[in-house]
Write a protein that holds these residues in place. Structure first.
Motif, PDB file in Angstrom:
ATOM      1  N   LEU A 238       0.844  -1.185   0.000  1.00 34.43           N
ATOM      2  CA  LEU A 238       0.000   0.000   0.000  1.00 34.43           C
ATOM      3  C   LEU A 238       0.880   1.236   0.000  1.00 34.43           C
ATOM      4  N   ASN A 239       0.396   2.304  -0.616  1.00 34.15           N
ATOM      5  CA  ASN A 239       1.160   3.542  -0.733  1.00 34.15           C
ATOM      6  C   ASN A 239       0.732   4.509   0.366  1.00 34.15           C
ATOM      7  N   ALA A 240       1.679   4.918   1.203  1.00 29.45           N
ATOM      8  CA  ALA A 240       1.407   5.866   2.286  1.00 29.45           C
ATOM      9  C   ALA A 240       2.082   7.190   1.966  1.00 29.45           C
ATOM     10  N   LEU A 241       1.317   8.263   1.944  1.00 30.86           N
ATOM     11  CA  LEU A 241       1.824   9.614   1.686  1.00 30.86           C
ATOM     12  C   LEU A 241       1.871  10.372   3.005  1.00 30.86           C
ATOM     13  N   LEU A 242       3.028  10.959   3.317  1.00 28.75           N
ATOM     14  CA  LEU A 242       3.210  11.673   4.582  1.00 28.75           C
ATOM     15  C   LEU A 242       3.655  13.102   4.330  1.00 28.75           C
ATOM     16  N   GLY A 243       3.119  14.015   5.124  1.00 27.64           N
ATOM     17  CA  GLY A 243       3.567  15.398   5.135  1.00 27.64           C
ATOM     18  C   GLY A 243       4.049  15.736   6.531  1.00 27.64           C
ATOM     19  N   ILE A 244       5.301  16.169   6.653  1.00 29.31           N
ATOM     20  CA  ILE A 244       5.863  16.441   7.979  1.00 29.31           C
ATOM     21  C   ILE A 244       6.236  17.916   8.099  1.00 29.31           C
ATOM     22  N   VAL A 245       6.351  18.359   9.342  1.00 29.84           N
ATOM     23  CA  VAL A 245       6.749  19.735   9.649  1.00 29.84           C
ATOM     24  C   VAL A 245       7.917  19.668  10.613  1.00 29.84           C
ATOM     25  N   SER A 246       8.944  20.487  10.368  1.00 31.31           N
ATOM     26  CA  SER A 246      10.092  20.530  11.261  1.00 31.31           C
ATOM     27  C   SER A 246      10.668  21.932  11.259  1.00 31.31           C
TER      28      SER A 246
ATOM     29  N   SER B  73      -0.554   3.539  -6.950  1.00 30.18           N
ATOM     30  CA  SER B  73      -0.816   4.968  -7.106  1.00 30.18           C
ATOM     31  C   SER B  73       0.445   5.725  -7.498  1.00 30.18           C
ATOM     32  N   ASN B  74       0.277   6.683  -8.402  1.00 25.78           N
ATOM     33  CA  ASN B  74       1.365   7.592  -8.749  1.00 25.78           C
ATOM     34  C   ASN B  74       1.671   8.485  -7.553  1.00 25.78           C
ATOM     35  N   SER B  75       2.957   8.754  -7.316  1.00 21.65           N
ATOM     36  CA  SER B  75       3.342   9.549  -6.142  1.00 21.65           C
ATOM     37  C   SER B  75       2.638  10.895  -6.102  1.00 21.65           C
ATOM     38  N   ALA B  76       2.486  11.544  -7.264  1.00 25.42           N
ATOM     39  CA  ALA B  76       1.951  12.909  -7.309  1.00 25.42           C
ATOM     40  C   ALA B  76       0.425  12.950  -7.313  1.00 25.42           C
ATOM     41  N   ARG B  77      -0.237  11.804  -7.229  1.00 25.64           N
ATOM     42  CA  ARG B  77      -1.704  11.793  -7.252  1.00 25.64           C
ATOM     43  C   ARG B  77      -2.261  12.531  -6.030  1.00 25.64           C
ATOM     44  N   GLY B  78      -3.024  13.594  -6.279  1.00 25.83           N
ATOM     45  CA  GLY B  78      -3.603  14.389  -5.191  1.00 25.83           C
ATOM     46  C   GLY B  78      -2.599  15.186  -4.396  1.00 25.83           C
TER      47      GLY B  78
ATOM     48  N   ALA C  35      -1.190  18.177  -4.810  1.00 21.05           N
ATOM     49  CA  ALA C  35      -1.405  19.618  -4.612  1.00 21.05           C
ATOM     50  C   ALA C  35      -2.314  19.873  -3.415  1.00 21.05           C
ATOM     51  N   ALA C  36      -3.422  19.141  -3.333  1.00 19.23           N
ATOM     52  CA  ALA C  36      -4.337  19.303  -2.197  1.00 19.23           C
ATOM     53  C   ALA C  36      -3.677  18.864  -0.896  1.00 19.23           C
ATOM     54  N   PHE C  37      -2.876  17.791  -0.967  1.00 14.65           N
ATOM     55  CA  PHE C  37      -2.190  17.292   0.219  1.00 14.65           C
ATOM     56  C   PHE C  37      -1.171  18.304   0.726  1.00 14.65           C
ATOM     57  N   VAL C  38      -0.424  18.914  -0.194  1.00 17.92           N
ATOM     58  CA  VAL C  38       0.546  19.947   0.181  1.00 17.92           C
ATOM     59  C   VAL C  38      -0.161  21.126   0.840  1.00 17.92           C
ATOM     60  N   ALA C  39      -1.294  21.537   0.276  1.00 19.15           N
ATOM     61  CA  ALA C  39      -2.052  22.656   0.842  1.00 19.15           C
ATOM     62  C   ALA C  39      -2.513  22.340   2.263  1.00 19.15           C
ATOM     63  N   GLU C  40      -2.995  21.120   2.481  1.00 21.69           N
ATOM     64  CA  GLU C  40      -3.439  20.723   3.821  1.00 21.69           C
ATOM     65  C   GLU C  40      -2.280  20.739   4.812  1.00 21.69           C
ATOM     66  N   THR C  41      -1.128  20.231   4.386  1.00 25.62           N
ATOM     67  CA  THR C  41       0.034  20.193   5.275  1.00 25.62           C
ATOM     68  C   THR C  41       0.505  21.603   5.622  1.00 25.62           C
ATOM     69  N   ILE C  42       0.513  22.497   4.634  1.00 28.70           N
ATOM     70  CA  ILE C  42       0.942  23.875   4.879  1.00 28.70           C
ATOM     71  C   ILE C  42      -0.020  24.569   5.850  1.00 28.70           C
TER      72      ILE C  42
ATOM     73  N   TYR D  72       7.357  17.131  -8.644  1.00 24.57           N
ATOM     74  CA  TYR D  72       7.676  18.299  -9.454  1.00 24.57           C
ATOM     75  C   TYR D  72       6.554  18.507 -10.477  1.00 24.57           C
ATOM     76  N   GLY D  73       5.719  19.507 -10.218  1.00 21.95           N
ATOM     77  CA  GLY D  73       4.601  19.784 -11.102  1.00 21.95           C
ATOM     78  C   GLY D  73       4.044  21.167 -10.852  1.00 21.95           C
ATOM     79  N   ALA D  74       3.357  21.703 -11.847  1.00 20.23           N
ATOM     80  CA  ALA D  74       2.831  23.067 -11.739  1.00 20.23           C
ATOM     81  C   ALA D  74       1.798  23.187 -10.633  1.00 20.23           C
ATOM     82  N   ASP D  75       0.960  22.159 -10.453  1.00 19.50           N
ATOM     83  CA  ASP D  75      -0.088  22.249  -9.439  1.00 19.50           C
ATOM     84  C   ASP D  75       0.489  22.301  -8.033  1.00 19.50           C
ATOM     85  N   VAL D  76       1.559  21.534  -7.776  1.00 18.20           N
ATOM     86  CA  VAL D  76       2.182  21.539  -6.448  1.00 18.20           C
ATOM     87  C   VAL D  76       2.856  22.884  -6.178  1.00 18.20           C
ATOM     88  N   VAL D  77       3.609  23.382  -7.145  1.00 19.31           N
ATOM     89  CA  VAL D  77       4.312  24.659  -6.973  1.00 19.31           C
ATOM     90  C   VAL D  77       3.322  25.802  -6.766  1.00 19.31           C
TER      91      VAL D  77
END
Length: 462
Positions: free
Chosen positions: A169-177, A195-200, A202-209, A230-235
């Motif tokens: 299973l693919n686990a995506l993590l967002g951490i803060v330090s 699942s592709n690593s970049a799937r969803g 942009a929304a995940f990055v926004a939630e983490t921020i 590396y993609g326009a939606d994430v940046v």
């Protein structure tokens, strides 16, 4: 070390009802209650009513699961560790593993999202009650990465072969330090194995921020990721929320052309592994050099999605002069190039060094995989998604306990915190309607334990 008695003089019996294997779990549970975890669960998690009571008392069940994970449980059956000796007198509402398993299997995607909402609100509360992210008001980092949790057999939903060619299973993590603090987990997602690593992402990055901001990261905030993200939606997601980005880029034709335009005099050596300081030249003698240029990314996208920023390049001498990867030409005959696309305001040297520190996310992934997420314990996909979210809650709670205990445990791994402060044997005694935990004499980390215990039992600040 050797036995001090003859073997025949030693015997054993599991017959003491007053012993506890996890004396340090009491202050950790008290900290979770002080930060409002049971109330958050009661407010946000709404499971449907059923005749067997699966959806009833979600707060008690979540607290049992998180408590078990803090104590070292990595499967549903491991929750038996909460039901030994005097645990029933020290804690109320501890649920049986069978009940907890049924509870997890009742989760749907919507209920997992509710659990994510609890986690987003619980972490800022932990940050308010413990020095979890010191210096976050000056500079903080968000790191995004995913990993494959290997599974076996055919009974688990959602498993498949991903980028690592490993079934799981693919686990995506967002951490803060921060530069002064060990990382905490701000967001999680469990996805199907292929699942592709970049799937969803942009929304995940926004939630983490947003979670990082809620934790007090009000200064410079830099999102770091590898080339999979590396993609326009994430940046553009970072830019929309006022965060900076630092992302490894893929070596496509336009990036190679930008690197080729860098003047040879622009390259400067850096302090890299095995670098040597030259007193006469006052510089590092190293096989690694860095330079930067301006680069416009995503030129195939509409104009408003294109981004112009810094392309920071690190080159390292090739150990072999053999075959050069196809398409790289003579430019790459001697050097291997690694580029990062960033709008960091830091100097070239600092920005490049900070980007390399993105590897901290791998330490968190290893930490989680060596504790609560050592397994995906259920055959149900959503139960495993809930388990991952609860593992992140337990990770953050353990980190907060370590931060309260002292400077050493504030930077230690969760395994070390568990070994020093939580898995402390104790004997429970009652006198004058007061419970006392009798802990081992000369425990090496008794000072830090006492500090943690005193802080969480002190009257709350007005």
């Amino acid at each position: 070390m050797q036995s001090s008695h003859a073997a025949a003089a030693v015997s054993s019996a599991f017959d003491d009802p007053n012993l506890i294997a996890y004396g340090g779990l009491e202050p950790v549970v008290r900290l979770a209650e002080r930060c409002g975890l049971p109330a958050l669960v009661g407010e946000y998690i709404r499971l449907p009513a059923s005749k067997d009571g699966t959806g009833a008392f979600p707060a008690a069940k979540v607290m049992s699961l998180v408590g078990g994970m803090v104590a070292g449980a990595d499967s549903i059956d491991d929750m038996h560790r909460l039901r030994h000796g005097a645990m029933g007198r020290l804690f109320s509402g501890v649920r049986a593993p069978s009940t907890l398993g049924s509870f997890l299997r009742s989760f749907t995607h919507g209920h997992v999202k509710q659990l994510h909402a609890v986690a987003r609100r619980f972490l800022p509360e932990l940050a308010r009650h413990a020095p979890l992210l010191p210096g976050a008001d000056q500079v903080a980092y968000v790191d995004i990465d995913d990993t494959i949790r290997r599974t076996y057999g055919y009974a688990k939903q959602g498993t498949g072969y991903g980028y690592s060619k490993v079934k799981g299973l693919n686990a995506l993590l967002g951490i803060v330090s921060t530069p002064l603090a060990a990382p905490v987990i701000a967001a999680t997602r469990l996805r199907k194995g292929p699942s592709n690593s970049a799937r969803g992402a942009a929304a995940f990055v926004a939630e983490t921020i947003r979670t990082a901001r809620a934790c007090g990261a009000n200064g410079l905030l830099v999102m770091r990721a590898d080339s999979a993200f590396y993609g326009a939606d994430v940046v553009n997601s970072c830019r929309a929320l006022g965060a900076r980005f630092s992302i490894t880029v893929r070596m496509n034709a336009s990036v190679k052309a930008a690197i080729a335009r860098i003047d040879e005099d622009a390259w400067m050596p850096i302090k890299y592994p095995k670098a040597v300081w030259d007193e006469e030249g006052q510089c590092w003698i190293s096989d690694a050099e860095i330079a930067e240029t301006t680069y416009t990314a995503f030129t195939s996208k509409p104009k408003k999605q294109q981004v112009t920023a810094r392309l920071i390049v690190r080159r390292v001498k090739r150990l072999s002069t053999g075959t050069v990867p196809a398409g790289q030409g003579t430019l790459f005959d001697t050097w291997r190039y690694h580029a990062a696309f960033t709008d960091s305001p830091l100097s070239l040297n600092d920005a490049e060094r900070d980007h390399r520190r993105h590897a901290v996310v791998e330490q968190v992934i290893a930490d989680v995989k060596n504790s609560a997420f050592a397994h995906a314990p259920s055959g149900h996909f959503q139960a495993n998604a809930a388990w991952l979210a609860l593992a992140a809650l337990a990770h953050n709670l353990t980190r907060a306990a370590g931060a309260l205990a002292g400077t050493f445990h504030a930077r230690a791994t969760t395994a070390t915190i568990r070994d020093h402060l939580i898995n402390v044997p104790a004997r429970l005694a009652r006198s004058a309607r007061r419970l006392t935990l009798h802990l081992p004499e000369r425990w090496p980390w008794s000072t830090d334990f006492t500090q943690l215990f005193s802080i969480v039992h002190a009257p709350p600040a007005p």
